[in-house]
Design a protein around this motif. Structure first.
Motif, PDB file in Angstrom:
ATOM      1  N   ALA A  50      27.633  60.364  31.110  1.00 33.81           N
ATOM      2  CA  ALA A  50      27.836  59.138  31.223  1.00 33.81           C
ATOM      3  C   ALA A  50      28.644  58.667  29.953  1.00 33.81           C
ATOM      4  O   ALA A  50      28.781  59.046  28.888  1.00 33.81           O
ATOM      5  CB  ALA A  50      26.836  58.176  31.551  1.00 33.81           C
ATOM      6  N   VAL A  51      29.530  57.481  30.128  1.00 31.91           N
ATOM      7  CA  VAL A  51      30.276  56.798  29.161  1.00 31.91           C
ATOM      8  C   VAL A  51      29.943  55.305  29.247  1.00 31.91           C
ATOM      9  O   VAL A  51      29.651  54.697  30.217  1.00 31.91           O
ATOM     10  CB  VAL A  51      31.698  57.150  29.269  1.00 31.91           C
ATOM     11  N   GLU A  52      30.203  54.641  28.091  1.00 27.77           N
ATOM     12  CA  GLU A  52      30.090  53.318  27.975  1.00 27.77           C
ATOM     13  C   GLU A  52      31.479  52.715  27.806  1.00 27.77           C
ATOM     14  O   GLU A  52      32.252  53.109  27.136  1.00 27.77           O
ATOM     15  CB  GLU A  52      29.343  52.838  26.802  1.00 27.77           C
ATOM     16  N   LEU A  53      31.857  52.020  28.761  1.00 32.66           N
ATOM     17  CA  LEU A  53      33.143  51.319  29.154  1.00 32.66           C
ATOM     18  C   LEU A  53      33.065  49.870  28.468  1.00 32.66           C
ATOM     19  O   LEU A  53      32.167  49.062  28.545  1.00 32.66           O
ATOM     20  CB  LEU A  53      33.607  51.235  30.307  1.00 32.66           C
ATOM     21  N   PRO A  54      34.143  49.354  27.767  1.00 37.13           N
ATOM     22  CA  PRO A  54      34.311  48.054  27.414  1.00 37.13           C
ATOM     23  C   PRO A  54      33.841  46.822  28.412  1.00 37.13           C
ATOM     24  O   PRO A  54      33.128  45.829  28.207  1.00 37.13           O
ATOM     25  CB  PRO A  54      35.646  47.705  26.799  1.00 37.13           C
ATOM     26  N   CYS A  55      34.643  47.184  29.911  1.00 37.47           N
ATOM     27  CA  CYS A  55      34.412  45.921  30.556  1.00 37.47           C
ATOM     28  C   CYS A  55      34.608  46.731  32.158  1.00 37.47           C
ATOM     29  O   CYS A  55      35.527  47.664  32.059  1.00 37.47           O
ATOM     30  CB  CYS A  55      35.175  44.822  30.487  1.00 37.47           C
TER      31      CYS A  55
END
Length: 270
Positions: free
Chosen positions: A222-227
């Motif tokens: 999984a990745v964390e995206l800005p928005c």
């Protein structure tokens, strides 16, 4: 033949029925407004109805035409803020449809109250109208709740400067959370992301544990995206710092959608 019109009773009845109709339109079309704005619009609409009712020399059909073509659209514009003309037309059709349905239900339910057909009383009419509006509201709530489970949304993901457009499916069975901050996790088809994953910084990459049928324990990249922006056609909602898991296996029906949205990212109908 002469009739005695009690202005206060007619105004009160139109005010209550207009409030019910606007509430049903709000529920059916997923619109937003404050209760104060809704009641103020209903009060103004009831006042206009009285003016039309007392027009001298105007026949019943003329008054009905003025009410349907002039007052009802103004009532909707006063009660709601519309983004598109299509929403205005949809709300207008919905309002008239709910009005016909509500009137039919009131006529049917009135037959179960003694004396209603021979000598209808204001408070009995309002009571029957309240019951009918509650039944219609319940049907709308159940219908929209069922529909929401399989609804498609336009989703825009920000991969650190590169935007990915895809279609997301509202998945009521998605109970996936990342273990570090207990944030809800959406699942994206890995093929849809393609080379955009290279833009994600190393510190924004995770492994999210999951359980599924046939696989008791597993890990999802999984990745964390800005928005992330979710658009249901009526409202756009933007979420910051979202966690998106990548599926190695193609999602079922990926020609229609490429993402499974967590329920927390789907607008809950009131």
């Amino acid at each position: 033949m002469q009739y005695i019109i009690y202005i206060d009773k007619v105004w009160l009845m139109d005010f209550v029925l207009s409030t019910y109709l606007l509430f049903l339109v709000r529920q059916a079309c997923g619109l937003k407004n404050s209760f104060l704005r809704l009641t103020a619009a209903s009060a103004a609409g009831a006042s206009l109805f009285i003016v039309i009712l007392l027009l001298p020399g105007a026949g019943f059909l003329t008054k009905l035409f003025l009410q349907a073509v002039c007052v009802n659209p103004l009532l909707l514009k006063a009660a709601f803020s519309f983004r598109t003309k299509e929403m205005v037309v949809k709300a207008y059709i919905c309002m008239n449809g709910c009005g016909i349905l509500l009137g039919g239900m009131v006529a049917c339910l009135s037959g179960y109250l003694p004396g209603m057909r021979s000598k209808p009383d204001l408070w009995r009419v309002l009571l029957v109208s309240t019951v009918a509006a509650a039944l219609v509201s319940l049907c709308l709530y159940i219908g929209r709740k069922r529909k929401r489970g399989g609804r498609l949304y336009a989703v825009k993901l920000d991969f650190y400067g590169e935007m990915l457009m895809c279609r997301g499916l509202a998945d009521s069975g998605n109970s996936l959370y990342e273990p570090y901050g207990r944030r809800p996790v959406c699942v994206l088809d890995g093929q849809a992301a393609g080379g955009l994953l290279e833009k994600v910084p190393p510190e924004k990459r995770y492994l999210v544990p999951f359980h599924s049928i046939g696989k008791r324990h597993g890990l999802l990249f999984a990745v964390e995206l800005p928005c992330m922006e979710v658009d249901d056609g009526e409202e756009k909602r933007v979420f910051q710092k979202v966690v998106v898991a990548l599926s190695d296996e193609p999602l079922t029906g990926k020609t229609e959608y490429q993402m499974l949205l967590h329920p927390e990212f789907v607008r809950q109908e009131e």
